[in-house]
Design a protein around this motif. Sequence first.
Motif, PDB file in Angstrom:
ATOM      1  N   ARG A 121       0.826  -1.198   0.000  1.00  0.00           N
ATOM      2  CA  ARG A 121       0.000   0.000   0.000  1.00  0.00           C
ATOM      3  C   ARG A 121       0.864   1.253   0.000  1.00  0.00           C
ATOM      4  NH1 ARG A 121      -4.107  -0.361   3.862  1.00  0.00           N
ATOM      5  NH2 ARG A 121      -3.942  -2.612   3.793  1.00  0.00           N
ATOM      6  N   VAL A 160       1.046   4.799   1.747  1.00  0.00           N
ATOM      7  CA  VAL A 160       0.569   5.424   2.980  1.00  0.00           C
ATOM      8  C   VAL A 160       0.851   6.921   2.905  1.00  0.00           C
ATOM      9  CG1 VAL A 160       0.817   5.543   5.486  1.00  0.00           C
ATOM     10  CG2 VAL A 160       0.927   3.334   4.321  1.00  0.00           C
ATOM     11  N   THR A 199      -3.665   4.211   1.945  1.00  0.00           N
ATOM     12  CA  THR A 199      -4.072   4.429   3.328  1.00  0.00           C
ATOM     13  C   THR A 199      -3.762   5.865   3.712  1.00  0.00           C
ATOM     14  OG1 THR A 199      -3.744   2.125   3.986  1.00  0.00           O
ATOM     15  CG2 THR A 199      -3.687   3.781   5.732  1.00  0.00           C
ATOM     16  N   SER A 206      -8.642   4.125   2.011  1.00  0.00           N
ATOM     17  CA  SER A 206      -9.194   3.879   3.345  1.00  0.00           C
ATOM     18  C   SER A 206      -8.447   4.749   4.352  1.00  0.00           C
ATOM     19  CB  SER A 206      -9.076   2.396   3.722  1.00  0.00           C
ATOM     20  OG  SER A 206      -7.724   1.976   3.683  1.00  0.00           O
ATOM     21  N   SER A 216      -6.896   5.505   8.373  1.00  0.00           N
ATOM     22  CA  SER A 216      -6.280   4.886   9.541  1.00  0.00           C
ATOM     23  C   SER A 216      -6.028   5.981  10.565  1.00  0.00           C
ATOM     24  CB  SER A 216      -4.968   4.193   9.164  1.00  0.00           C
ATOM     25  OG  SER A 216      -4.297   3.709  10.305  1.00  0.00           O
ATOM     26  N   GLU A 276      -7.787  -0.505   9.376  1.00  0.00           N
ATOM     27  CA  GLU A 276      -6.491  -0.532  10.038  1.00  0.00           C
ATOM     28  C   GLU A 276      -5.727  -1.764   9.573  1.00  0.00           C
ATOM     29  OE1 GLU A 276      -5.353   1.839  11.577  1.00  0.00           O
ATOM     30  OE2 GLU A 276      -6.966   2.977  12.524  1.00  0.00           O
TER      31      GLU A 276
END
Length: 720
Positions: A457, A459, A527, A563, A565, A697
């Motif tokens: 991913r 981040v 993320t 998504s 976090s 998460e």
Amino acid sequence: MDQARLALIRSGTQEERRGVGSGYLIAPQLVLTARHVLQDHATEAFLPVITVRVGHPKFGITAPVPAQLLWTHPDGLDVALLRIDCEVDLPGSVNWGRPVGRAPLPYEGIGYPWASLGEGREPEHLRGVLPVLSGGMDRYVLDQEPAPAPRAGDRKAWGGTSGAGVFCSGHLVGVVTQEPRTYGARRLIALPVSSFACDSDFVSHMEEHAGGPPGLHDIGAALPEARPAAERTQAERELEQLLGPLFPHPGARYDYARLLARELGYEATGFEPTGADLVALLLRHRRALASLGEALVGSAQGVVREGLTCLFSRARALGCASLLSQNEYDTLLGLLRRVCAAQPALLSQAAGEALRYIVLPDVLSRPLLEEDDLCEVVEGLEDLSDSEVVPAGTPAVPALLKLVEYVAGAAGGELARDLHTWSEGTAGRLGVRPEALEERRADAVRWAKRPLSPVLRVVMELERDGTAEEERYWCRILLVRGNGSHRVLAEKETASRTRRELAMSLREAVVVAKQEPGQSDQVPWVTLVVDREGLHLAFDEWVLPESGGILPEWPMGAHYRVSLSCPEISDQVPEREDDQARRWKNGRATVLVADRTSGDVQQFVKVLRTQHRDLARVILHGPADERRSRLLCCLALGVPVVLWDRDAEGYEDAARLDGLAPAGDLGGLPDRVRAFRGGSAESRPTERRARPALVWEPEHHAPRTGSLRLRDPWRGTHAS
């Protein structure tokens, strides 16, 4: 240049002032300036009200007087003549010139930039170098020594300087017209006087007001001469001493000095400099000393070779010379252009690995580099060593050479051979020991052959800039691999960014992730690491600009699996991450739908702690205030996956999420959310669809990297 001829020009209408610019008095009633200073920026119509104030504030100025537009160039060049309503009779006249040759010329001028704005406009003494070979038709480049910080947005730090006269050797050679944004306020553009001085109408006005046409004199760069001995700096005296052993007799010094002068663009016939004169030439051009050494090193033996190494090392320590000669610099740029064309992510990737303990130039924090970035990369690294051990008494390995070795190790083939040849030649000239360079090369080969796990991913860590009036964020971007390792793409922040800038940075990061070894062609997972307040912002709806304007703009969440976090909650609930691990292990198949039957927050928490202690997914419905409190409870209790409709007004909107099958297969949920967001982007404006928000998460958390608000270290210092 006569400071008494400086002019401050204001233009506008009877109701308001619109523009401010600079100018130069070339005759008692004539002021030379830039055309655009007198125009409305939106319509390009000339503004009806113009006033001019002549003189320098420190040496006496006239009162502002009305002025009329007298002449503009028939081909639309950015130059104009104003006729002021009173005569300012000053001694002397203006000398006109035309730069010739190849050697850069020192220049100066005076203008009224925005950067010097105090209670009123204050003049700024412009000074720097005019590189004759830079620029193009009707265009001089001015490399400015004192440079203000660039302004935000489209506003320019040098705004107000347009129209200022540019002088070389006391001759007016140009008019300032532009500030190119790509050089960060370090460069200005001027229109040569030679491009308009022969215009018939201009000549007529000069004959009427100045008594004759402008006569252009060729201005070439004079060879530098040493200052009197008492005025020389300690560095100049030290360099003269170090140069002595390199030339056993004056004839050798003359030969090499003439060769160097011609290479730098001077007319060198009869040039027989003293040692001090040669130092003056070397200090005038930052690459001159390295170029001289490049010519000497082929035949250097014994004492001369040792003297060269000592000279290079000491000159760099004194800040008197660049690392690379002009030839080495040009050759390296050519090689790095080939690297960028083939692998635009490689330079930044290699720098992060090869130079871990060095504060890198800002440009290397960008994941993808273009040809225009390469000069900044090379010049930003020239003054740095790689901070690693070398044999006693020998020069350190420059950071730039170590980076080249790592790039070569990853590039392979003919390009690697060419990079190695360049590196060996430059290291030999500098006196770097072959074994020191070989050690770096071996490290580079090991790095290039390392097995890499695919990137799981991208981040993006975000933190709101509370000091900015508009919505801006500090940002750090990482690529997290399946084996738990990570690569930081953008770490050092000098300024917060807008939504659009963040979206562009994310797009670049995704491109880099796809180029990593072992990657498959799949929709990237992004993320966004946020704080508690950030959980309720629609980051996935931020528009991702399409390059070139060919395709329509599209939200990030429709391009990528996006998504949220919120690791900050783990700081307040230490057991949270253990709870998450347990829920991931045992509760993937279980779903809790929080609806009217879930009771108040206390009852909801009780259910999550008892019968749903291992559950991994919660779907939240209901009004916004209930969702907010339940969301925080879910995250505090370690629930790793939470889905809700951020636009839902109450429980009656629960069905709006049905289109993405919220209780379906857990592994496919991020892709279903992405597809749903894409469908929402195509929906009619009047159609009210769900706006899904997803907290996910990860099972293996991204590295915790601390506050994003980092102080800027001094450029060129070492981090260790």
